[in-house]
Write a protein that holds these residues in place. Sequence first.
Motif, mmCIF file in Angstrom:
data_model
loop_
_atom_site.group_PDB
_atom_site.id
_atom_site.type_symbol
_atom_site.label_atom_id
_atom_site.label_comp_id
_atom_site.label_asym_id
_atom_site.label_seq_id
_atom_site.Cartn_x
_atom_site.Cartn_y
_atom_site.Cartn_z
ATOM 1 N N GLN A 68 38.209 29.806 32.882
ATOM 2 C CA GLN A 68 38.946 30.328 33.630
ATOM 3 C C GLN A 68 39.125 31.697 33.649
ATOM 4 O OE1 GLN A 68 42.058 27.873 34.537
ATOM 5 N NE2 GLN A 68 41.031 25.956 35.477
ATOM 6 N N ARG A 69 39.348 32.148 32.038
ATOM 7 C CA ARG A 69 39.834 33.408 31.919
ATOM 8 C C ARG A 69 38.845 34.275 32.169
ATOM 9 N NH1 ARG A 69 43.138 30.809 28.037
ATOM 10 N NH2 ARG A 69 41.508 31.084 26.506
ATOM 11 N N SER A 70 37.649 33.777 31.730
ATOM 12 C CA SER A 70 36.374 34.362 31.776
ATOM 13 C C SER A 70 35.944 34.834 33.215
ATOM 14 C CB SER A 70 35.347 33.717 31.048
ATOM 15 O OG SER A 70 33.970 34.204 31.317
ATOM 16 N N ARG A 71 36.081 33.696 34.133
ATOM 17 C CA ARG A 71 35.938 34.098 35.552
ATOM 18 C C ARG A 71 36.787 34.899 36.146
ATOM 19 N NH1 ARG A 71 35.298 27.632 36.743
ATOM 20 N NH2 ARG A 71 33.391 27.228 35.901
ATOM 21 N N SER A 72 38.198 34.780 35.610
ATOM 22 C CA SER A 72 39.204 35.649 36.351
ATOM 23 C C SER A 72 38.774 37.387 35.858
ATOM 24 C CB SER A 72 40.711 35.300 35.750
ATOM 25 O OG SER A 72 41.584 36.292 36.316
ATOM 26 N N ARG A 73 38.467 37.304 34.689
ATOM 27 C CA ARG A 73 38.101 38.683 34.082
ATOM 28 C C ARG A 73 37.002 39.225 34.967
ATOM 29 N NH1 ARG A 73 39.617 36.481 29.027
ATOM 30 N NH2 ARG A 73 37.376 36.077 28.623
ATOM 31 N N SER A 74 35.900 38.086 35.232
ATOM 32 C CA SER A 74 34.712 38.883 35.982
ATOM 33 C C SER A 74 34.765 38.971 37.327
ATOM 34 C CB SER A 74 33.918 37.423 36.013
ATOM 35 O OG SER A 74 32.678 37.935 36.513
ATOM 36 N N ARG A 75 36.002 38.160 38.134
ATOM 37 C CA ARG A 75 36.376 38.633 39.391
ATOM 38 C C ARG A 75 36.980 39.959 39.435
ATOM 39 N NH1 ARG A 75 37.520 33.004 39.720
ATOM 40 N NH2 ARG A 75 39.926 33.444 39.437
ATOM 41 N N HIS A 76 37.982 40.196 38.360
ATOM 42 C CA HIS A 76 38.805 41.459 38.313
ATOM 43 C C HIS A 76 37.701 42.535 38.081
ATOM 44 C CE1 HIS A 76 42.083 44.031 37.260
ATOM 45 N NE2 HIS A 76 41.201 44.552 36.326
ATOM 46 N N ARG A 77 36.680 42.407 37.120
ATOM 47 C CA ARG A 77 35.721 43.424 36.946
ATOM 48 C C ARG A 77 34.896 43.750 38.360
ATOM 49 N NH1 ARG A 77 35.245 40.960 31.953
ATOM 50 N NH2 ARG A 77 33.284 39.658 32.897
ATOM 51 N N SER A 78 34.479 42.743 38.914
ATOM 52 C CA SER A 78 33.907 42.909 40.253
ATOM 53 C C SER A 78 34.540 43.858 41.438
ATOM 54 C CB SER A 78 33.331 41.549 40.748
ATOM 55 O OG SER A 78 34.427 41.111 41.201
ATOM 56 N N HIS A 79 35.940 43.297 41.423
ATOM 57 C CA HIS A 79 36.776 44.014 42.440
ATOM 58 C C HIS A 79 37.093 45.434 41.994
ATOM 59 C CE1 HIS A 79 37.701 40.267 44.496
ATOM 60 N NE2 HIS A 79 38.457 39.986 43.741
ATOM 61 N N SER A 80 37.064 45.754 40.770
ATOM 62 C CA SER A 80 37.235 46.928 40.240
ATOM 63 C C SER A 80 36.151 47.927 40.593
ATOM 64 C CB SER A 80 37.662 47.207 38.791
ATOM 65 O OG SER A 80 38.693 46.400 38.414
ATOM 66 N N ARG A 81 34.799 47.386 40.410
ATOM 67 C CA ARG A 81 33.677 48.076 40.610
ATOM 68 C C ARG A 81 33.534 48.183 42.107
ATOM 69 N NH1 ARG A 81 31.510 44.702 36.447
ATOM 70 N NH2 ARG A 81 30.810 43.060 38.048
ATOM 71 N N GLU A 82 33.916 47.310 43.128
ATOM 72 C CA GLU A 82 33.806 47.403 44.488
ATOM 73 C C GLU A 82 34.672 48.553 44.799
ATOM 74 O OE1 GLU A 82 32.562 46.913 47.976
ATOM 75 O OE2 GLU A 82 31.775 46.014 46.122
ATOM 76 N N LYS A 83 36.035 48.513 44.169
ATOM 77 C CA LYS A 83 37.169 49.794 44.801
ATOM 78 C C LYS A 83 36.428 51.121 44.351
ATOM 79 C CE LYS A 83 41.321 47.053 44.295
ATOM 80 N NZ LYS A 83 42.704 46.501 43.796
ATOM 81 N N GLN A 84 35.936 50.975 43.120
ATOM 82 C CA GLN A 84 35.085 52.289 42.580
ATOM 83 C C GLN A 84 34.093 53.020 43.522
ATOM 84 O OE1 GLN A 84 34.013 51.843 38.501
ATOM 85 N NE2 GLN A 84 36.114 51.771 37.849
ATOM 86 N N ARG A 85 33.430 51.876 43.978
ATOM 87 C CA ARG A 85 32.302 52.379 44.952
ATOM 88 C C ARG A 85 32.835 52.700 46.336
ATOM 89 N NH1 ARG A 85 29.505 47.747 42.414
ATOM 90 N NH2 ARG A 85 30.323 46.311 44.002
ATOM 91 N N SER A 86 34.071 52.003 46.535
ATOM 92 C CA SER A 86 34.549 52.344 48.261
ATOM 93 C C SER A 86 35.179 53.585 48.036
ATOM 94 C CB SER A 86 35.533 51.323 48.261
ATOM 95 O OG SER A 86 36.186 51.526 49.625
ATOM 96 N N ARG A 87 35.917 53.777 46.878
ATOM 97 C CA ARG A 87 36.479 55.317 46.723
ATOM 98 C C ARG A 87 35.231 56.466 46.671
ATOM 99 N NH1 ARG A 87 40.674 53.409 41.711
ATOM 100 N NH2 ARG A 87 41.952 52.155 43.328
ATOM 101 N N SER A 88 34.220 56.095 46.070
ATOM 102 C CA SER A 88 33.184 57.006 45.923
ATOM 103 C C SER A 88 32.603 57.395 47.028
ATOM 104 C CB SER A 88 32.017 56.358 44.900
ATOM 105 O OG SER A 88 31.039 57.259 44.956
#
Length: 319
Positions: free
Chosen positions: A269-289
């Motif tokens: 579960q922690r691994s999945r949460s970290r993975s989702r968090h990383r994906s959200h972070s990347r999505e935010k970065q792409r949106s900002r870009s």
Amino acid sequence: MLSYVFLFVVIVDYNQAVRVRSPLTNRNPPSCVLHIANLVRPFAQSQLRELLTEDGMLVNNGFWINKIKSHCFAVYESIDAAIATRNRLDGVKWPVTNPKVLGVDFSNDSEVLKETDGALAITSCMVTDGNSITVKEVAKETPVVEEKKPLDAVAKEEVVQVEQTTKQDGEVQEAERKPSESAVNRLDELFKKTISTPQIYWLPLTTEEGEKRLAAIKADEELRRQRREQRQKEREEKEKLEQEEREKRRKSREEEREKRKKQRSNSKQRSRSRSRHRSHSREKQRSRSRSRHRSQSREKQRSRSRSRHRSQSRDRHHR
């Protein structure tokens, strides 16, 4: 024919001495007296004397041997002869048929007096000529000097003596084995006996003895029964404790497995949460870009538009 072969073996073997081991360290200080042990018959005293006098002469009346010819004492004229004889005979097998090894060692006055009962008493050994030692006084009693006989005659005498001794010993043993008639009759009166041979003498128990014997047997059986029950009870208790211990270990293993499962699930579960968090972070970065890119594009367009407007304004003014 058999006696001839026996005599031939005796004559040949008695003249030989086979060394089995090296001489041992002497237990007693060197002296003129030697003690020779582990002698085994048959042999003649004359042959033993010849064996002992090869390195030096014995003093007058300086030889003693016990009745069964198992050990003897020899008194030499000098200590050098005694030392040479000991070194030559200690550790040899003589005669060759002897199953033992001769043990030769120096002796003293007290041992000689004790073993020979005064028949061979040595008072002292005195030093002469600086190094050699000679006997000063020998023997309280003067035994008859044994006359040397030919080897054939000596061997025949020894054979006859051995045969007579064997015959007498056999007769004594046979007489001891045969019980007297009075003893047998006495046993028949006191005991009952079996018909079959060898006969066994026995007596029946009295009523009182029988009752005591039965009571003892019953008490013994009761004691054995109690011991069996005690052992059975101990085994059951032991098995129960072992079963409880096995059950505890089983539950402990199950709890450990459940704990490991929970740990693995939490880790996933922690691994999945970290993975989702990383994906959200990347999505935010792409949106900002993308947002920045669009804003920059719009800014560029405005700048171009303003530039064109200014240029057009300038052109109009010049006209």
